[in-house]
Design an enzyme around this catalytic site. Structure first.
Site, PDB file in Angstrom:
ATOM      1  N   ASP A  12      17.810 -70.993 -10.832  1.00 27.64           N
ATOM      2  CA  ASP A  12      16.573 -71.509 -10.003  1.00 27.64           C
ATOM      3  C   ASP A  12      15.398 -72.061 -10.969  1.00 27.64           C
ATOM      4  O   ASP A  12      14.170 -72.172 -10.602  1.00 27.64           O
ATOM      5  CB  ASP A  12      15.721 -70.176  -9.274  1.00 27.64           C
ATOM      6  CG  ASP A  12      16.476 -69.191  -8.586  1.00 27.64           C
ATOM      7  OD1 ASP A  12      17.221 -69.859  -7.769  1.00 27.64           O
ATOM      8  OD2 ASP A  12      16.391 -67.870  -8.778  1.00 27.64           O
ATOM      9  N   LYS A  15      17.113 -77.062 -10.672  1.00 27.22           N
ATOM     10  CA  LYS A  15      18.187 -77.942 -10.838  1.00 27.22           C
ATOM     11  C   LYS A  15      18.500 -79.005  -9.769  1.00 27.22           C
ATOM     12  O   LYS A  15      18.852 -80.157 -10.025  1.00 27.22           O
ATOM     13  CB  LYS A  15      19.630 -77.239 -11.044  1.00 27.22           C
ATOM     14  CG  LYS A  15      19.439 -76.556 -12.531  1.00 27.22           C
ATOM     15  CD  LYS A  15      20.837 -75.896 -12.979  1.00 27.22           C
ATOM     16  CE  LYS A  15      21.154 -74.915 -11.915  1.00 27.22           C
ATOM     17  NZ  LYS A  15      20.237 -73.454 -11.710  1.00 27.22           N
ATOM     18  N   GLY A  39      21.555 -71.646  -4.610  1.00 25.43           N
ATOM     19  CA  GLY A  39      20.733 -72.268  -3.335  1.00 25.43           C
ATOM     20  C   GLY A  39      20.034 -73.462  -4.025  1.00 25.43           C
ATOM     21  O   GLY A  39      19.162 -73.200  -4.867  1.00 25.43           O
ATOM     22  N   HIS A  40      20.396 -74.675  -3.796  1.00 24.94           N
ATOM     23  CA  HIS A  40      19.300 -75.702  -4.158  1.00 24.94           C
ATOM     24  C   HIS A  40      18.624 -76.304  -3.347  1.00 24.94           C
ATOM     25  O   HIS A  40      19.157 -76.557  -2.299  1.00 24.94           O
ATOM     26  CB  HIS A  40      20.233 -76.824  -4.628  1.00 24.94           C
ATOM     27  CG  HIS A  40      21.033 -76.794  -6.031  1.00 24.94           C
ATOM     28  ND1 HIS A  40      20.663 -75.675  -6.883  1.00 24.94           N
ATOM     29  CD2 HIS A  40      21.987 -77.292  -6.459  1.00 24.94           C
ATOM     30  CE1 HIS A  40      21.392 -75.874  -7.903  1.00 24.94           C
ATOM     31  NE2 HIS A  40      22.420 -76.809  -7.769  1.00 24.94           N
ATOM     32  N   THR A 127      23.711 -61.278  -4.914  1.00 22.14           N
ATOM     33  CA  THR A 127      23.220 -61.999  -3.571  1.00 22.14           C
ATOM     34  C   THR A 127      24.227 -61.543  -2.389  1.00 22.14           C
ATOM     35  O   THR A 127      23.847 -61.839  -1.395  1.00 22.14           O
ATOM     36  CB  THR A 127      23.415 -63.612  -3.710  1.00 22.14           C
ATOM     37  OG1 THR A 127      24.994 -63.597  -3.963  1.00 22.14           O
ATOM     38  CG2 THR A 127      22.696 -63.945  -5.019  1.00 22.14           C
ATOM     39  N   GLN A 222      23.510 -71.435 -10.930  1.00 23.32           N
ATOM     40  CA  GLN A 222      22.804 -70.138 -11.727  1.00 23.32           C
ATOM     41  C   GLN A 222      22.315 -70.769 -13.085  1.00 23.32           C
ATOM     42  O   GLN A 222      21.762 -71.898 -13.096  1.00 23.32           O
ATOM     43  CB  GLN A 222      23.811 -69.129 -12.029  1.00 23.32           C
ATOM     44  CG  GLN A 222      24.178 -68.304 -10.570  1.00 23.32           C
ATOM     45  CD  GLN A 222      25.182 -68.847  -9.750  1.00 23.32           C
ATOM     46  OE1 GLN A 222      26.200 -69.464 -10.309  1.00 23.32           O
ATOM     47  NE2 GLN A 222      25.164 -68.969  -8.489  1.00 23.32           N
ATOM     48  N   GLY A 300      16.067 -64.973  -0.056  1.00 27.05           N
ATOM     49  CA  GLY A 300      14.797 -65.281   0.310  1.00 27.05           C
ATOM     50  C   GLY A 300      13.935 -64.166  -0.426  1.00 27.05           C
ATOM     51  O   GLY A 300      12.774 -63.714  -0.329  1.00 27.05           O
TER      52      GLY A 300
HETATM   53  P1  IMP Z   1      25.954 -62.666  -7.771  1.00 27.62           P
HETATM   54  O1  IMP Z   1      26.103 -63.832  -8.242  1.00 27.62           O
HETATM   55  O2  IMP Z   1      25.604 -62.498  -6.179  1.00 27.62           O
HETATM   56  O3  IMP Z   1      27.333 -61.717  -8.017  1.00 27.62           O
HETATM   57  O4  IMP Z   1      24.818 -62.166  -8.267  1.00 27.62           O
HETATM   58  C1  IMP Z   1      24.609 -61.663  -9.745  1.00 27.62           C
HETATM   59  C2  IMP Z   1      23.264 -61.932 -10.227  1.00 27.62           C
HETATM   60  O5  IMP Z   1      23.120 -63.267 -10.306  1.00 27.62           O
HETATM   61  C3  IMP Z   1      22.102 -61.233  -9.296  1.00 27.62           C
HETATM   62  O6  IMP Z   1      21.031 -60.886 -10.473  1.00 27.62           O
HETATM   63  C4  IMP Z   1      21.831 -62.659  -8.586  1.00 27.62           C
HETATM   64  O7  IMP Z   1      20.322 -62.494  -8.154  1.00 27.62           O
HETATM   65  C5  IMP Z   1      21.727 -63.590  -9.600  1.00 27.62           C
HETATM   66  N1  IMP Z   1      22.068 -64.896  -8.977  1.00 27.62           N
HETATM   67  C6  IMP Z   1      23.052 -65.358  -8.407  1.00 27.62           C
HETATM   68  N2  IMP Z   1      23.119 -67.029  -7.836  1.00 27.62           N
HETATM   69  C7  IMP Z   1      21.730 -67.060  -8.413  1.00 27.62           C
HETATM   70  C8  IMP Z   1      21.057 -68.247  -8.283  1.00 27.62           C
HETATM   71  O8  IMP Z   1      21.652 -69.133  -7.737  1.00 27.62           O
HETATM   72  N3  IMP Z   1      19.775 -68.300  -8.706  1.00 27.62           N
HETATM   73  C9  IMP Z   1      19.264 -67.140  -9.380  1.00 27.62           C
HETATM   74  N4  IMP Z   1      19.976 -66.120  -9.418  1.00 27.62           N
HETATM   75  C10 IMP Z   1      21.147 -65.766  -8.936  1.00 27.62           C
END
Ligand code: IMP
Length: 422
Positions: A12, A15, A39-40, A127, A222, A300
């Site tokens: 976040d 990017k 999510g961009h 997520t 990420q 969200g």
């Molecule tokens: P997962 O990727 O859904 O397995 O989540 C694992 C961890 O990565 C959690 O803390 C999520 O909130 C975080 N996370 C996954 N994708 C993003 C992203 O695009 N931005 C910020 N945090 C993310």
């Protein structure tokens, strides 16, 4: 010129906007890891687009966008994104290429993600998009790949085998009824049919483009501290988010990468659980969250906010080979009397100057701050670096000196225009 864009914090960092800007001069934009957990948000001509899977470069006419083999794809989410773009009159035919080797997120991955989170005492705060379970299947060699959706026999055999084992686990461990083969098989064959024109050997496509001296942007999702190896494990995602992941996730050799640009926010945020040494207290955290609209683009969820952390950024520069930084959301710091920057941690009576690998140290470390004077002026209309308030420039210069890295782009608002180039 082949450039990798990576997040230098916990994701976040903004990017999406930086990629959108750099995509203007690129020929190809390639995603290399993650899935629809990302999510961009890109704001252009008053339109807001949220991308989860398709590289945001798709907004630029004529650019080829690839989803590499390292990405995990939820076909339903991808089709929805294609449809949303079509509604905005942005066609993706012949411009979107999906790796035939990318793994497919199945409904059982999403349900398992939910159930495992619910069972855990120490939650990760995923997520719930099925990312971890899908990458686990990839490593366990039982994953279903995009190419399998194009072959009814292969899909049938793989899915049958998977359900045989998974339904037992769902029933016995989680008291969940499991999945019916016919419905899944029919749905996923249909996804395959709908996506077939995009599915191809993207490693070949991208390497041919490299040979033809096309400009390629590798888009990381990420961020460094969510990387499966180097992040704050186990509070990480399940893929290689650092720049090295761009090679594994696309089939482009390391020698072909020319440059890595890191994206860092002027402060720090994180969504989900895990240690966060510079996290603000509740009241100030709320203020910055609201000022910076810090709510997840995918879920969200409110993002946790804290001061910028130089130990993290130094580590990110090292791990990724970052030679240039884009600093985002500097405008969110407008109006603060003082700004803190973590320059070391204190832990068990010692001063740590490197980002610790020991998770207990990270949980318990107290940041040592350098304090700088803030600026009162609103900077979001500033186009030129020289016009920034002197104290904002001091902040940027301090970061550059401390990190020994040039800050080449400064973002002062969400739209493309609100950007300072140096
Ligand atoms: P997962 O990727 O859904 O397995 O989540 C694992 C961890 O990565 C959690 O803390 C999520 O909130 C975080 N996370 C996954 N994708 C993003 C992203 O695009 N931005 C910020 N945090 C993310």
């Amino acid at each position: 010129m082949n450039t990798v864009i990576v997040g230098a914090q916990w994701g976040d960092e903004g990017k999406g906007k930086i990629i959108d800007i750099l995509a203007q001069t690129a020929d190809y934009v390639v995603r290399y890891q993650g899935g629809s957990n990302a999510g961009h948000t890109v704001v252009t001509n008053g339109h807001e687009f949220i991308f989860h899977l398709i590289p945001s470069g798709i907004l630029h006419k004529g650019k080829i966008c690839c989803i590499g083999n390292g990405v995990t794809i939820d076909p339903a989410a991808l089709l929805e994104e294609i449809e949303r773009l079509a509604k905005a009159k942005i066609g993706v035919a012949r411009r979107l290429k999906i790796s035939c080797l990318a793994h497919v997120i199945m409904p059982y991955h999403k349900v398992l993600d939910e159930l495992r989170e619910a069972k855990r005492t120490h939650k990760i705060g995923t997520t719930r998009r099925g990312i971890g379970p899908c990458y686990s299947d990839k490593i366990n060699r039982c994953g279903i790949r995009m190419i399998d959706l194009l072959n009814a026999k292969v899909l049938r055999n793989k899915l049958k085998d998977n359900l045989l084992e998974k339904n037992e686990i769902f029933k016995k461990v989680y008291q969940y009824p499991g999945f019916v083969f016919e419905a899944l098989y029919r749905d996923y064959l249909q996804y395959g049919r709908k996506l077939s024109s995009y599915i191809c050997n993207t490693a070949l496509v991208i390497n041919r483009a490299v040979e033809a001296k096309k400009k390629i942007l590798f888009e990381g999702a990420q961020g460094t501290f969510l990387d499966i190896d180097f992040g704050t494990y186990p509070y990480v995602t399940s893929s290689s988010a650092i720049s090295g992941g761009s090679c594994i996730g696309t089939g482009v050799a390391p020698v072909k990468i020319d440059k890595v640009v890191g994206v860092a926010k002027a402060y720090t945020t994180r969504v989900g659980e895990g240690p966060f040494p510079t996290e603000f207290g509740a009241a100030f955290g709320k203020l910055i969250r609201e000022k910076g609209a810090e709510f997840g683009a995918t879920t969200g969820r409110p993002r946790r906010c804290g001061w910028i952390d130089l130990l993290m950024l130094k580590e990110a520069i090292l791990l990724n080979g970052i030679s240039e930084l884009a600093l985002t959301k500097l405008d969110v710091l407008d109006g603060l009397k003082t700004i803190n920057l973590a320059v070391a941690y204190r832990y068990k009576g010692t001063l740590l100057k490197e980002f610790p690998q020991d998770s207990e140290a990270l949980w318990k470390a107290k940041p040592v701050y350098k304090q700088m004077q803030g600026w009162s002026k609103t900077i979001s209309d500033t186009k030129d670096y020289a016009q920034l308030p002197p104290r904002a420039r001091d902040y940027v210069s301090y970061l550059e000196d401390a990190l020994k890295t040039e800050i080449s782009i400064i973002s002062v608002g969400s739209s493309r225009e609100k950007t300072i180039y140096r």
